[in-house]
Design a protein around this motif. Structure first.
Motif, PDB file in Angstrom:
ATOM      1  N   PRO A 164    -113.874  12.905  57.652  1.00  0.00           N
ATOM      2  CA  PRO A 164    -114.019  12.140  56.402  1.00  0.00           C
ATOM      3  C   PRO A 164    -115.432  12.186  55.828  1.00  0.00           C
ATOM      4  N   GLY A 165    -115.840  13.338  55.405  1.00  0.00           N
ATOM      5  CA  GLY A 165    -117.165  13.485  54.818  1.00  0.00           C
ATOM      6  C   GLY A 165    -117.226  14.703  53.933  1.00  0.00           C
ATOM      7  N   PRO A 166    -118.355  14.873  53.220  1.00  0.00           N
ATOM      8  CA  PRO A 166    -118.488  16.023  52.326  1.00  0.00           C
ATOM      9  C   PRO A 166    -118.508  17.310  53.129  1.00  0.00           C
ATOM     10  N   PRO A 167    -118.252  18.454  52.430  1.00  0.00           N
ATOM     11  CA  PRO A 167    -118.124  18.614  50.977  1.00  0.00           C
ATOM     12  C   PRO A 167    -116.685  18.442  50.505  1.00  0.00           C
ATOM     13  N   SER A 168    -116.524  18.408  49.193  1.00  0.00           N
ATOM     14  CA  SER A 168    -115.178  18.473  48.621  1.00  0.00           C
ATOM     15  C   SER A 168    -114.577  19.833  48.973  1.00  0.00           C
ATOM     16  N   ARG A 169    -113.246  19.857  49.156  1.00  0.00           N
ATOM     17  CA  ARG A 169    -112.638  21.108  49.614  1.00  0.00           C
ATOM     18  C   ARG A 169    -111.116  21.059  49.454  1.00  0.00           C
ATOM     19  N   ARG A 170    -110.501  22.245  49.551  1.00  0.00           N
ATOM     20  CA  ARG A 170    -109.046  22.338  49.599  1.00  0.00           C
ATOM     21  C   ARG A 170    -108.584  21.906  50.988  1.00  0.00           C
ATOM     22  N   VAL A 171    -107.440  21.252  51.037  1.00  0.00           N
ATOM     23  CA  VAL A 171    -106.857  20.829  52.302  1.00  0.00           C
ATOM     24  C   VAL A 171    -105.376  21.183  52.286  1.00  0.00           C
ATOM     25  N   ARG A 172    -104.724  20.948  53.417  1.00  0.00           N
ATOM     26  CA  ARG A 172    -103.292  21.221  53.510  1.00  0.00           C
ATOM     27  C   ARG A 172    -102.537  19.904  53.653  1.00  0.00           C
ATOM     28  N   VAL A 173    -101.371  19.845  52.999  1.00  0.00           N
ATOM     29  CA  VAL A 173    -100.595  18.613  52.915  1.00  0.00           C
ATOM     30  C   VAL A 173     -99.157  18.887  53.340  1.00  0.00           C
ATOM     31  N   PHE A 212    -109.480  17.495  48.574  1.00  0.00           N
ATOM     32  CA  PHE A 212    -110.275  16.382  49.078  1.00  0.00           C
ATOM     33  C   PHE A 212    -111.549  16.336  48.247  1.00  0.00           C
ATOM     34  N   VAL A 213    -111.721  15.242  47.530  1.00  0.00           N
ATOM     35  CA  VAL A 213    -112.840  15.113  46.592  1.00  0.00           C
ATOM     36  C   VAL A 213    -113.801  14.048  47.115  1.00  0.00           C
ATOM     37  N   TRP A 214    -115.019  14.461  47.390  1.00  0.00           N
ATOM     38  CA  TRP A 214    -116.021  13.525  47.885  1.00  0.00           C
ATOM     39  C   TRP A 214    -116.830  12.984  46.698  1.00  0.00           C
ATOM     40  N   LEU A 215    -116.854  11.663  46.596  1.00  0.00           N
ATOM     41  CA  LEU A 215    -117.556  10.997  45.503  1.00  0.00           C
ATOM     42  C   LEU A 215    -118.900  10.470  45.976  1.00  0.00           C
ATOM     43  N   ASP A 216    -119.861  10.440  45.089  1.00  0.00           N
ATOM     44  CA  ASP A 216    -121.180   9.947  45.479  1.00  0.00           C
ATOM     45  C   ASP A 216    -121.258   8.428  45.466  1.00  0.00           C
ATOM     46  N   ARG A 217    -120.206   7.771  44.959  1.00  0.00           N
ATOM     47  CA  ARG A 217    -120.196   6.320  44.928  1.00  0.00           C
ATOM     48  C   ARG A 217    -118.764   5.821  45.049  1.00  0.00           C
ATOM     49  N   VAL A 218    -118.594   4.708  45.758  1.00  0.00           N
ATOM     50  CA  VAL A 218    -117.260   4.124  45.929  1.00  0.00           C
ATOM     51  C   VAL A 218    -116.756   3.595  44.590  1.00  0.00           C
ATOM     52  N   PRO A 219    -115.536   3.920  44.191  1.00  0.00           N
ATOM     53  CA  PRO A 219    -115.010   3.412  42.913  1.00  0.00           C
ATOM     54  C   PRO A 219    -114.772   1.901  42.957  1.00  0.00           C
ATOM     55  N   ILE A 220    -114.840   1.280  41.813  1.00  0.00           N
ATOM     56  CA  ILE A 220    -114.445  -0.119  41.652  1.00  0.00           C
ATOM     57  C   ILE A 220    -113.161  -0.145  40.834  1.00  0.00           C
ATOM     58  N   PRO A 221    -112.445  -1.276  40.771  1.00  0.00           N
ATOM     59  CA  PRO A 221    -111.111  -1.282  40.130  1.00  0.00           C
ATOM     60  C   PRO A 221    -111.027  -0.643  38.752  1.00  0.00           C
ATOM     61  N   PRO A 222    -112.001  -0.832  37.853  1.00  0.00           N
ATOM     62  CA  PRO A 222    -111.862  -0.145  36.557  1.00  0.00           C
ATOM     63  C   PRO A 222    -111.855   1.379  36.672  1.00  0.00           C
ATOM     64  N   ASP A 223    -112.380   1.907  37.818  1.00  0.00           N
ATOM     65  CA  ASP A 223    -112.404   3.361  38.029  1.00  0.00           C
ATOM     66  C   ASP A 223    -111.122   3.883  38.680  1.00  0.00           C
ATOM     67  N   TYR A 224    -110.270   2.986  39.185  1.00  0.00           N
ATOM     68  CA  TYR A 224    -109.070   3.452  39.869  1.00  0.00           C
ATOM     69  C   TYR A 224    -108.202   4.205  38.861  1.00  0.00           C
ATOM     70  N   PRO A 225    -107.782   5.407  39.190  1.00  0.00           N
ATOM     71  CA  PRO A 225    -107.009   6.188  38.212  1.00  0.00           C
ATOM     72  C   PRO A 225    -105.629   5.599  37.966  1.00  0.00           C
ATOM     73  N   SER A 226    -105.290   5.452  36.696  1.00  0.00           N
ATOM     74  CA  SER A 226    -103.957   4.989  36.305  1.00  0.00           C
ATOM     75  C   SER A 226    -103.063   6.148  35.883  1.00  0.00           C
ATOM     76  N   SER A 227    -103.664   7.202  35.363  1.00  0.00           N
ATOM     77  CA  SER A 227    -102.892   8.351  34.882  1.00  0.00           C
ATOM     78  C   SER A 227    -103.389   9.620  35.542  1.00  0.00           C
ATOM     79  N   ALA A 228    -102.619  10.685  35.376  1.00  0.00           N
ATOM     80  CA  ALA A 228    -103.048  11.985  35.890  1.00  0.00           C
ATOM     81  C   ALA A 228    -104.375  12.399  35.263  1.00  0.00           C
ATOM     82  N   LYS A 229    -104.559  12.057  34.001  1.00  0.00           N
ATOM     83  CA  LYS A 229    -105.819  12.368  33.308  1.00  0.00           C
ATOM     84  C   LYS A 229    -106.992  11.654  33.974  1.00  0.00           C
ATOM     85  N   ASP A 230    -106.756  10.394  34.415  1.00  0.00           N
ATOM     86  CA  ASP A 230    -107.807   9.644  35.108  1.00  0.00           C
ATOM     87  C   ASP A 230    -108.162  10.288  36.445  1.00  0.00           C
TER      88      ASP A 230
END
Length: 594
Positions: A164-173, A212-230
């Motif tokens: 659970p750390g950087p970098p961002s990368r492709r993963v398998r699901v 897997f996308v590593w963010l430089d800051r933890v999101p807060i509720p207004p940042d939580y994605p609601s749509s695919a665009k988000d």
């Protein structure tokens, strides 16, 4: 609640009366909640409640105090009636109940009013701080809780094997009926699934790409994605839009995007899922207006990551660092790289193998030729479903199913057979734990060990009758040997307990003798043997160390035993039992006593 005359109901009524009397004394007159108002706290089993109106910055706000039938043992809860929309303020649950103290906090059961007063005081402080915006940082500190509250898209468990750390990368699901497993590679994913669900056929283990996308800051509720665009916008903010562009080209039915960031207490993971727009009457929204093979990439991306609602799921980490110590055990990296052979998968070997696996040993090699019989079950981790199965493979399956990230192999063989094989399957392990209770096997193992130059350590373990005592010996240096502490027949020079009568018991079968002891008293012995094994792996025990667990003296005497003269000589201060003594292996007790 029980009948009114029940002692616990009387206790509840008395506690409520105390609280109401104290409020009256200090001039407070909160209104009792009616049944309809209590029903607003559905799922909290509220039996009684009261409503206060209090001054806060910006005006009056109402607070409810609710108690369950367990009050005062179960603390009261405080709820904010007049509140902003959910997830505007931290520590306010969907029904308005405030999270005021950690779940481990306790309140006085002898002074119910004091507990309620403390909660109300904390509630006033918290609500005031929330109004002033002083608590917004808690959304980042306690991110996993708030993301969980914001979940949507069905009851799905997402399990992460990722580092659970950087970098961002492709993963398998891999997506099953109710679980999704995410791993670094197909090999990693397949190995885990084969351990966790051996009945799942290879044809059903089909993975697909995810991000897997590593963010430089933890999101807060207004940042939580609601749509695919988000989802795309959040990945873009993390500098990883290219990963989603790659996934868009594959036009997957469900695109899994794991977001990770470093919170104050460690890594935090969450999942957003983008669902491909449905094909309706043969019309594919992704390619509408274009030939399927000629849709511009930016069009596919815009249509896939458009305004459709996305799913949000919490993530359960199942990587080794989390499973074995929640990222807080410095021993895990070393144990993860270790291979340990456990010789003997009986009532001592099985719990030792389980303990080493749960401690984080990365690979186990289990060796035993015997099958499980019904007489073994009462003190063995295997159950009736494994009767007449060889112990080694059955135990291996059990450990792999419980801890699928580990590698567990087995040999249905006598120890002697293994030692004499040309390929020498034990030669490359980091530690051998021998708990066979078989002198012929262990004498040959001791000789084999000498030929090997003692280059890997061995821990020998056994228990005395009634588990009156248990022994663990660590041998890892050329000057030490198992034989040094035993006579030619395999009897230890130091035996802790002596018996007025032969303690062995016999079944109505040829040669079917056994030592009587149960799983509870045996647990002290197996824990000591497992601890000795860990100490060896971590370099915290020297060669030739002999540890002895002594049961309670009263328990030993109750089954007809007494401490031996040799034990009395070497450990005169330990004769009450319930302790571990440590000595040098290989020197006779009478010499030590001298």
């Amino acid at each position: 609640m029980p009948e009114a005359s029940h002692p616990l109901v009387e206790r509840f009524d008395a506690a409520v009366a105390v609280v109401e009397a104290r409020w009256e004394e200090i001039g407070l007159q909160p209104r009792r909640l009616d049944r309809r108002e209590l029903a607003a706290y559905r799922g909290r089993a509220a039996e009684k409640g009261w409503r206060f109106a209090a001054d806060f910055p910006g005006g009056l706000r109402r607070l409810d105090v609710i108690v369950t039938a367990g009050f005062p043992s179960t603390p009261a809860r405080i709820a904010l009636v007049d509140r902003p929309p959910f997830l505007t303020w931290p520590h306010v649950e969907r029904d308005g109940v405030l999270c005021l103290f950690p779940g481990t906090t306790t309140m006085s059961v002898d002074d119910p009013y004091d507990g309620v007063a403390s909660l109300l005081s904390e509630a006033f402080t918290m609500v005031g701080a929330a109004i002033r915006g002083e608590l917004d940082g808690d959304f980042r500190t306690e991110f996993l809780t708030y993301w969980h509250h914001a979940e949507r898209g069905g009851d799905r468990t997402v399990l992460s094997l990722l580092d659970p750390g950087p970098p961002s990368r492709r993963v398998r699901v891999w997506e099953g009926a109710s679980q999704t497993v995410v791993a670094e590679s197909d090999d990693h994913l397949v190995a885990w699934l084969r351990n966790a669900a051996p009945k799942v056929t290879a044809s059903k283990i089909k993975s697909r790409a995810g991000a897997f996308v590593w963010l430089d800051r933890v999101p807060i509720p207004p940042d939580y994605p609601s749509s695919a665009k988000d989802v795309y916008a959040l990945a873009e903010r993390g500098g990883s839009a290219d990963l989603l562009d790659e996934l868009a080209r594959e036009a997957l039915a469900r695109t899994f995007v794991l977001f990770g960031a470093l919170a104050e207490a460690g890594p935090a993971l969450a999942t957003a899922v983008v669902n491909r727009p449905a094909v309706v009457r043969g019309r594919d929204p992704l390619s509408a207006g274009f030939r399927p093979s000629a849709v511009p990439e930016h069009v596919v991306r815009a249509r896939l990551f458009g305004g459709e609602q996305c799913d949000r799921h919490s993530v359960e980490r199942i990587d080794a660092a989390w499973i074995h110590g929640r990222d807080s055990d410095a021993r895990v990296p070393k144990l993860r790289g270790a291979t340990v052979a456990v010789l003997g998968c009986g009532s001592v070997g099985a719990p030792v193998a389980h303990a080493l696996a749960r401690a984080g040993v990365g690979k186990l090699v289990l060796v035993d030729k015997q099958v499980l019989k019904s007489a073994n079950i009462g003190r063995h981790s295997l159950g009736v479903e494994s009767i007449d199965d060889p112990k080694a493979p059955a135990l291996a399956r059990q450990i792999r199913a419980a801890l699928p990230h580990l590698e567990v192999i087995h040999h249905v063989a006598e120890v002697q057979e293994l030692l004499l094989r040309a390929d020498d399957p034990l030669a490359e392990v980091d530690l051998i734990v021998s708990v066979t209770g078989d002198w012929p096997a262990e004498s040959l193992l001791d000789e084999w060990h000498a030929v090997q130059g003692r280059r890997m350590p061995i821990v020998y373990g056994w228990t005395e009758p009634h588990a009156a005592a248990g022994h663990a010996i660590a041998i890892s240096a050329p000057g030490d040997s198992l034989r040094a502490g035993l006579d030619a027949y395999g009897t230890p020079h130091l035996v802790a307990a002596r018996w007025a009568q032969d303690p062995r018991r016999y079944e109505p079968a040829c040669g079917a003798a056994f030592d009587p002891y149960g799983p509870v008293e045996l647990g002290f012995v197996t824990s000591m043997v497992a601890q000795a094994a860990l100490d060896v792996l971590l370099g915290q025990i020297r060669s030739g160390t002999h540890r002895i667990w002594l049961a309670r003296r009263a328990a030993v005497e109750a089954v007809g035993g007494t401490w031996s003269d040799e034990l009395r000589a070497v450990a005169p201060n330990a004769l009450d039992g319930s302790t571990i003594i440590e000595r040098r292996w290989g020197r006779k007790a009478r010499i030590l006593a001298a």
